[in-house]
Design a protein around this motif. Structure first.
Motif, PDB file in Angstrom:
ATOM      1  N   PHE A   3       0.836  -1.201   0.000  1.00 28.54           N
ATOM      2  CA  PHE A   3       0.000   0.000   0.000  1.00 28.54           C
ATOM      3  C   PHE A   3       0.871   1.251   0.000  1.00 28.54           C
ATOM      4  N   VAL A  50      -6.371  10.494  -0.033  1.00 26.98           N
ATOM      5  CA  VAL A  50      -5.778   9.215   0.352  1.00 26.98           C
ATOM      6  C   VAL A  50      -4.255   9.250   0.276  1.00 26.98           C
ATOM      7  N   LYS A  56      -3.986   6.872   7.387  1.00 24.55           N
ATOM      8  CA  LYS A  56      -4.667   5.887   6.538  1.00 24.55           C
ATOM      9  C   LYS A  56      -6.157   6.178   6.631  1.00 24.55           C
ATOM     10  N   LEU A  57      -6.787   6.496   5.500  1.00 25.75           N
ATOM     11  CA  LEU A  57      -8.176   6.942   5.495  1.00 25.75           C
ATOM     12  C   LEU A  57      -9.128   5.845   5.024  1.00 25.75           C
ATOM     13  N   ASN A  58     -10.293   5.820   5.642  1.00 24.65           N
ATOM     14  CA  ASN A  58     -11.445   5.075   5.133  1.00 24.65           C
ATOM     15  C   ASN A  58     -12.434   6.112   4.627  1.00 24.65           C
ATOM     16  N   LYS A  76     -11.881  -0.582  -2.705  1.00 25.35           N
ATOM     17  CA  LYS A  76     -11.996  -1.280  -1.412  1.00 25.35           C
ATOM     18  C   LYS A  76     -10.615  -1.422  -0.791  1.00 25.35           C
ATOM     19  N   TRP A  77      -9.618  -1.745  -1.608  1.00 32.43           N
ATOM     20  CA  TRP A  77      -8.253  -1.859  -1.124  1.00 32.43           C
ATOM     21  C   TRP A  77      -7.746  -0.521  -0.591  1.00 32.43           C
ATOM     22  N   ALA A  78      -8.224   0.567  -1.202  1.00 36.80           N
ATOM     23  CA  ALA A  78      -7.798   1.904  -0.781  1.00 36.80           C
ATOM     24  C   ALA A  78      -8.547   2.403   0.447  1.00 36.80           C
ATOM     25  N   GLY A  79      -9.567   1.652   0.914  1.00 41.73           N
ATOM     26  CA  GLY A  79     -10.269   2.039   2.140  1.00 41.73           C
ATOM     27  C   GLY A  79     -11.700   2.470   1.957  1.00 41.73           C
ATOM     28  N   ILE A  99     -15.702   2.227  12.308  1.00 41.28           N
ATOM     29  CA  ILE A  99     -14.342   2.673  11.965  1.00 41.28           C
ATOM     30  C   ILE A  99     -13.835   3.676  12.989  1.00 41.28           C
ATOM     31  N   ASN A 104      -9.877   4.746  14.165  1.00 46.75           N
ATOM     32  CA  ASN A 104      -9.338   4.951  12.837  1.00 46.75           C
ATOM     33  C   ASN A 104      -9.835   6.270  12.242  1.00 46.75           C
ATOM     34  N   MET A 106     -11.671   8.579   9.184  1.00 46.69           N
ATOM     35  CA  MET A 106     -12.693   8.591   8.138  1.00 46.69           C
ATOM     36  C   MET A 106     -12.584   9.874   7.346  1.00 46.69           C
TER      37      MET A 106
END
Length: 208
Positions: A3, A50, A56-58, A76-79, A99, A104, A106
């Protein structure tokens, strides 16, 4: 590791096609729950967030993007996780709360969609609701400039904002809307799109 390597490549690509500058990285909390709120005018916005915000963002992405297998796998892999923008999507809200409660980060667009030039800006109350329920700070982030080849793009990271009730009670719908409006006004000011906002005397947010 993979990543981070992909992020490095994308960053280099963005710096080649845009004259990209990032300001205020010291304002981003390095741990714990945080909501990153951005203005939204292009699909590039999510890519910049991102790759250049130091967490690390969702983030929510409209469910239509998940119809395409390759794109679905990438985002999805990127969040990203899907949200139905045409209705109150309780599943997406529960995912966002989970989340944040897991400490984490957002990323959310307060207006809920891309807003093009000369369109009116209107904030939704989603950011304020998530911030109140989780206690997570909201970091306003503004993207300024036009996405044109070799054009200058600036990404400004503002100071965290906290939604708080003065009497400790649950905030009313009107107070949540007020926070959302003032948050959006601050973002647009940072982006150079409107004058400095004037907080109301009964503001339900503070800077810490």
């Amino acid at each position: 590791m993979l990543f981070r390597f992909v992020l490095f490549l994308v960053r280099r690509f963005l710096h080649i096609i845009f004259r990209l500058r990032v300001h205020g990285t010291e304002n981003m909390p390095q741990e714990g729950a945080v909501i990153v709120a951005l203005n939204h005018k292009s699909y590039w916005d999510a890519v910049l967030a991102v790759t250049h915000i130091p967490r690390k963002l969702n983030f929510m992405a409209k469910k239509e993007l998940f119809r395409y297998p390759v794109l679905k796998s990438i985002i999805k892999w990127a969040g990203a996780f899907p949200v139905n923008r045409g209705a109150s999507d309780l599943g997406a809200i529960k995912t966002a709360l989970s989340i944040l409660r897991s400490q984490n980060a957002m990323a959310i667009f307060p207006e809920g969609r891309r807003v093009f030039k000369n369109e009116a800006h209107t904030a939704k109350a989603g950011v304020a609701m998530l911030a109140e329920k989780t206690g997570a700070p909201v970091v306003p982030v503004a993207i300024a400039g036009r996405y044109r080849l070799f054009a200058k793009i600036d990404l400004y990271i503002g100071e965290p904002m906290y939604v708080k009730s003065k009497d400790g009670k649950k905030l009313t719908g009107e107070e949540l809307r007020q926070f959302s409006d003032e948050l959006l006004a601050k973002i647009l000011y940072m982006a150079g799109e409107q004058d400095a906002p004037t907080p109301k005397e009964n503001s339900t947010w503070t800077l810490e």
